[in-house]
Design a protein around this motif. Structure first.
Motif: not given
Length: 122
Positions: A41-52, A54-60
């Motif tokens: 019942g909810r929209e898709q949401e971002f959780v995490a990403t990592i660059n090629w 592995g040196s950079s990550t972003i989290y919700a």
């Protein structure tokens, strides 16, 4: 590129679970990985990403400090280690690949996995 996610299941609140996603059909590992989720019942949401590399990550904000994304370029695999899980983490989790190199929290990914269900009981 085909993505195969695995590792979902049922876990109690406060527990841990690890997801993995393997990519096939591409020889280069110079791409970005992302994890997203969609609760009922909810929209898709971002959780995490990592660059090629592995040196950079972003989290919700909702998962920061509890989830860890990592990758193994030799095996074209990404992991999402989840700890201190909460009932609100219950969702279908999707891995995705973006044919770019930087960590990216948008939704414009080029390939998506089939999703794996994570259920956290209270």
């Amino acid at each position: 590129v085909q993505l195969q996610a695995s590792g979902g299941g049922l876990v109690q609140a406060g527990g841990s679970l690890g997801l993995s996603c393997a990519a096939s059909g591409r020889t280069s590992s110079r791409y970005t990985w992302g994890w997203f989720r969609q609760a009922p019942g909810r929209e898709q949401e971002f959780v995490a990403t990592i660059n090629w590399s592995g040196s950079s990550t972003i989290y919700a904000d909702s998962v920061k400090g509890r989830f860890t994304i990592s990758r193994d370029n030799a095996n074209n695999t990404v992991w999402l280690q989840m700890s201190d899980l909460k009932p609100e983490d219950t969702a279908v989790y999707y891995c995705a690949v973006r044919l770019n190199t930087g960590a990216y929290l948008g939704t414009e990914y080029d390939y998506w996995g089939q999703g794996t269900l994570v259920t956290v009981s209270s």
